[in-house]
Enzyme design. Structure first.
Site, PDB file in Angstrom:
ATOM      1  N   ARG A 148      36.264 -27.711 -11.139  1.00 31.43           N
ATOM      2  CA  ARG A 148      36.883 -26.484 -11.643  1.00 31.43           C
ATOM      3  C   ARG A 148      36.551 -25.960 -13.329  1.00 31.43           C
ATOM      4  O   ARG A 148      36.491 -24.874 -13.492  1.00 31.43           O
ATOM      5  CB  ARG A 148      38.593 -26.534 -11.635  1.00 31.43           C
ATOM      6  CG  ARG A 148      39.017 -27.721 -12.344  1.00 31.43           C
ATOM      7  CD  ARG A 148      40.545 -27.680 -12.117  1.00 31.43           C
ATOM      8  NE  ARG A 148      41.140 -29.124 -12.593  1.00 31.43           N
ATOM      9  CZ  ARG A 148      42.145 -29.165 -13.154  1.00 31.43           C
ATOM     10  NH1 ARG A 148      42.952 -28.360 -13.312  1.00 31.43           N
ATOM     11  NH2 ARG A 148      42.538 -30.160 -13.622  1.00 31.43           N
ATOM     12  N   SER A 175      45.291 -23.445 -14.023  1.00 31.60           N
ATOM     13  CA  SER A 175      44.905 -24.483 -13.190  1.00 31.60           C
ATOM     14  C   SER A 175      43.579 -24.483 -12.682  1.00 31.60           C
ATOM     15  O   SER A 175      42.829 -25.515 -12.691  1.00 31.60           O
ATOM     16  CB  SER A 175      45.787 -24.607 -11.806  1.00 31.60           C
ATOM     17  OG  SER A 175      47.118 -25.037 -12.151  1.00 31.60           O
ATOM     18  N   GLU A 178      48.654 -13.536  -2.982  1.00 32.09           N
ATOM     19  CA  GLU A 178      47.290 -13.618  -2.498  1.00 32.09           C
ATOM     20  C   GLU A 178      46.924 -12.480  -1.824  1.00 32.09           C
ATOM     21  O   GLU A 178      45.416 -12.066  -1.984  1.00 32.09           O
ATOM     22  CB  GLU A 178      47.316 -14.889  -1.864  1.00 32.09           C
ATOM     23  CG  GLU A 178      47.595 -16.144  -2.990  1.00 32.09           C
ATOM     24  CD  GLU A 178      49.069 -16.296  -3.124  1.00 32.09           C
ATOM     25  OE1 GLU A 178      49.940 -15.893  -2.146  1.00 32.09           O
ATOM     26  OE2 GLU A 178      49.658 -17.140  -4.073  1.00 32.09           O
ATOM     27  N   PHE A 221      45.872 -20.788  -0.331  1.00 33.60           N
ATOM     28  CA  PHE A 221      46.712 -19.599  -0.094  1.00 33.60           C
ATOM     29  C   PHE A 221      45.575 -18.361   0.281  1.00 33.60           C
ATOM     30  O   PHE A 221      46.103 -17.520   0.495  1.00 33.60           O
ATOM     31  CB  PHE A 221      47.365 -19.141  -1.410  1.00 33.60           C
ATOM     32  CG  PHE A 221      48.507 -20.361  -1.672  1.00 33.60           C
ATOM     33  CD1 PHE A 221      49.197 -20.868  -0.710  1.00 33.60           C
ATOM     34  CD2 PHE A 221      48.601 -21.083  -2.921  1.00 33.60           C
ATOM     35  CE1 PHE A 221      50.152 -22.093  -1.217  1.00 33.60           C
ATOM     36  CE2 PHE A 221      49.340 -21.895  -3.352  1.00 33.60           C
ATOM     37  CZ  PHE A 221      50.159 -22.517  -2.272  1.00 33.60           C
ATOM     38  N   ARG A 274      39.490 -30.431  -7.669  1.00 28.49           N
ATOM     39  CA  ARG A 274      40.332 -30.534  -8.791  1.00 28.49           C
ATOM     40  C   ARG A 274      39.844 -31.495  -9.849  1.00 28.49           C
ATOM     41  O   ARG A 274      39.739 -31.095 -10.940  1.00 28.49           O
ATOM     42  CB  ARG A 274      41.707 -30.530  -8.508  1.00 28.49           C
ATOM     43  CG  ARG A 274      42.460 -30.649  -9.755  1.00 28.49           C
ATOM     44  CD  ARG A 274      44.033 -31.126  -9.164  1.00 28.49           C
ATOM     45  NE  ARG A 274      45.113 -31.118 -10.340  1.00 28.49           N
ATOM     46  CZ  ARG A 274      45.217 -32.173 -11.196  1.00 28.49           C
ATOM     47  NH1 ARG A 274      44.620 -33.225 -10.934  1.00 28.49           N
ATOM     48  NH2 ARG A 274      46.177 -32.038 -12.340  1.00 28.49           N
TER      49      ARG A 274
END
Lengths: 295, 314
Positions: B5, B32, B53, B78, B162
């Site tokens: 990320r 994030s 979203e 999402f 992540r």
């Protein structure tokens, strides 16, 4: 690009012609929607003949105004107006829904020049229009984005996500029009205050207050009164660059408008007119026998 | 080791400096996903949409009609689940140049658990006609993928992990094509992996070598479009697919489809997440419990290898 060309009388004549083309084309295809295309017809004609800055001979030109038919199931109404406006030969309407046609059941931007966004799954067009309006601001371009929604459609939650974003960004270069025809495909049994034979989707609720609460300017009009439509479209478009907030036009209309047996009944959300019904509608709309889809 | 990320955000900052078409549409998770790096560097092309979203997808599509190439920034689940309908109609059906960044993909999402895990993204996105589906193995392949995406015209899904994994490739990695790559040759069994699970499989294959099993290891960085003949030609007699994803419909499903369609004699065993939901917990705990750590993968592959050739896969 052309602007302000049709008089109220010309729009009346175009509306009768267009409504007949909708009814006869759907009958010929054996499938299609009637009530919504007829209720929105006066709004679409005003937009395409008098307000949108467009060039049918150059449908992709960069500086054109954008139009998103969020209620994509009323595509035949839009196709009819595009044909009458010169985007394609009205004879092509006969291919609607026949297979191998550019005139899909729901509008497809990759198939038919003049369609600015593919739609059909309800509730998505306002988000698309907000994206277009944001992009116009980013690129410092002066076009206006219009989006037509149904009053059943605005039950979808995504509409309100977009309504929130439009006012969060203070977008005055986008205008939503809600075709408040008071009916949806099935809905709920009618109550005492309803105009028609099923419940108004927003009975007991104040749609204008909801939009105002989201930070929008609201204009209420009779969606079949050419003068009121003209004034509202002018006001909304004139807000571009100064209002700092989006405008919604709540246009009260009659589902199935213009043909006596389709007006105000949910059963004509979609449907196929019989030969007798077609003959009656043709007479009511004052259309000669030579006009319309060959059967 | 740098997390994918982080590399995604840094690479967008770098590309955005010279490419005005790049915009980022965020769903309140930029700090994030690391889209906040782009927001700081190119604030005029960062569009915050809030927690909405579906609206993100609609707005991104609207921007794409004006020549932009928007990246969507939120937890992948999402987008691939909640916003699948706008992705289907507005992005896939139109071929719009919208980039779907599936952040926090797979099992490991910072102890958020099953509500935020996307373990079906590959299965879902590869059913979307025209969608390019990318699952890089490490930070370096991630950088190459983001750069490659800049000039890609159609819709694209990019699987982003992540947490950092041990690098598989070199820092200057660029691919001429994104076809399956053989990372190691071996004659006993063929291990096919995708995404950051490939990094853990590199370790697993080393453990197998220590135990006398000579594995061929193939990494699939792009599940769609895919040169199926090339992949089929790389498969040995016994094939094990490994992914941080449900065993249904992802890489394992894809390889099984390829083998079955060719009426090949290979047996395919699909290792991934069983058909059930998992839980929240530390990465090492989850990888071990759900069978995706290097040692658990090695154990599972030893089990497959111990069965006679021709034993049906599972």
């Amino acid at each position: 690009m052309t602007h302000h060309t049709a008089s109220a009388e010309e729009l009346e004549a175009l509306a009768r012609h267009a409504r007949w083309l909708v009814l006869s084309t759907v009958a010929d295809a054996g499938a299609g929607h009637i009530g919504g295309p007829l209720s929105q017809m006066d709004l679409l004609l005003a937009l395409y003949f008098n307000h949108l800055r467009i060039d049918p001979s150059d449908p992709h030109r960069d500086d054109r105004d954008r139009f998103v038919l969020s209620k994509g199931h009323t595509a035949i109404g839009l196709y009819t107006v595009l044909a009458l406006r010169g985007y394609f030969d009205p004879a092509e309407l006969a291919t609607f829904d026949h297979g191998d046609s550019r005139l899909q059941g729901h509008p497809d931007m990759r198939m038919l020049p003049g369609i600015d966004a593919s739609t059909g799954s309800l509730g998505q067009g306002l988000s698309v229009a907000v994206g277009m309006a944001l992009g116009a601001r980013l690129q410092q371009r002066d076009f206006h984005t219009w989006v037509l929604l149904g009053d059943g459609e605005i039950e979808e939650g995504m509409v309100w996500e977009a309504a929130y974003a439009a006012s969060r960004y203070g977008l005055d270069n986008v205008t939503a029009i809600v075709d408040r025809n008071g009916l949806q495909q099935y809905g709920w049994p009618a109550g005492a205050s309803d105009r028609f034979d099923r419940r108004d989707p927003w009975a007991g609720k104040d749609v204008g207050a909801i939009f105002r609460g989201f930070g929008w300017d609201v204009i209420d009009i009779d969606g079949h009164d050419h003068a009121e439509i003209d004034r509202a479209l002018e006001t909304a478009c004139g807000a571009r660059g100064s209002a700092g907030r989006p405008t919604v036009i709540l246009a009260e209309t009659v589902k199935g408008k213009g043909v006596s047996f389709t007006e105000g009944t949910y059963r004509w959300h979609n449907g196929i007119a019989t030969a007798d019904q077609l003959a009656a509608a043709r007479a009511e709309l004052g259309q000669p026998e030579t006009v319309g889809v060959a059967r | 080791m740098i997390a994918q990320r982080q590399v995604w955000g840094e690479t967008l900052v770098e590309l955005g400096a010279s490419d005005d078409r790049i915009v980022v549409v965020d769903g309140d998770l930029a700090n994030s996903t690391k889209a906040d790096l782009f927001a700081a560097a190119h604030p005029e092309r960062f569009v915050e949409v809030g927690i909405a979203e579906q609206n993100m997808v609609g707005i991104a599509f609207g921007l794409s009609t004006l020549g932009y190439r928007p990246w969507l920034s939120t937890f992948g689940v999402f987008l691939t689940h909640r916003a699948l309908d706008p992705i289907r109609m507005l992005v896939s059906q139109t071929g719009a140049a919208v980039r779907i960044a599936g952040a926090y993909s797979g099992l490991l999402n910072g102890r958020s658990g099953k509500t935020h895990q996307d373990v079906a993204d590959l299965a879902i996105m590869r059913t979307m006609p025209g969608m390019t589906v990318l699952a890089p193995a490490d930070e370096h392949e991630m950088r190459a993928a983001v750069r490659w995406a800049a000039d890609h015209d159609g819709p694209l899904y990019l699987r982003i992990a992540r947490d950092a994994v041990a690098p598989v490739f070199d820092i200057d990695t660029t691919w001429e094509d994104w076809a399956p790559r053989m990372l190691r040759d071996g004659g006993d069994i063929t291990v096919v992996s995708t995404g950051v699970q490939t990094s853990r499989c590199v370790d697993a294959v080393r453990l197998l070598a220590d135990r006398g099993i000579d594995a061929r290891h193939i990494h699939v960085p792009m599940l769609k479009p895919l040169d199926e003949d090339r992949l089929a030609g790389l498969l040995g007699e016994r094939v094990v697919t490994v992914e941080e994803h449900t065993m249904i419909g992802g890489l394992g499903g894809l390889v099984a489809e390829i083998v079955a369609a060719r009426r090949s004699t290979q047996t395919v065993t699909r290792l991934g997440l069983a058909d059930g939901w998992s839980e929240s917990g530390p990465d090492a705990f989850l990888l071990d419990k759900y069978g995706l750590s290097a040692s658990r993968i090695a154990d599972r592959i030893v089990g497959v290898h111990s069965r006679p050739v021709g034993t049906p896969g599972v």
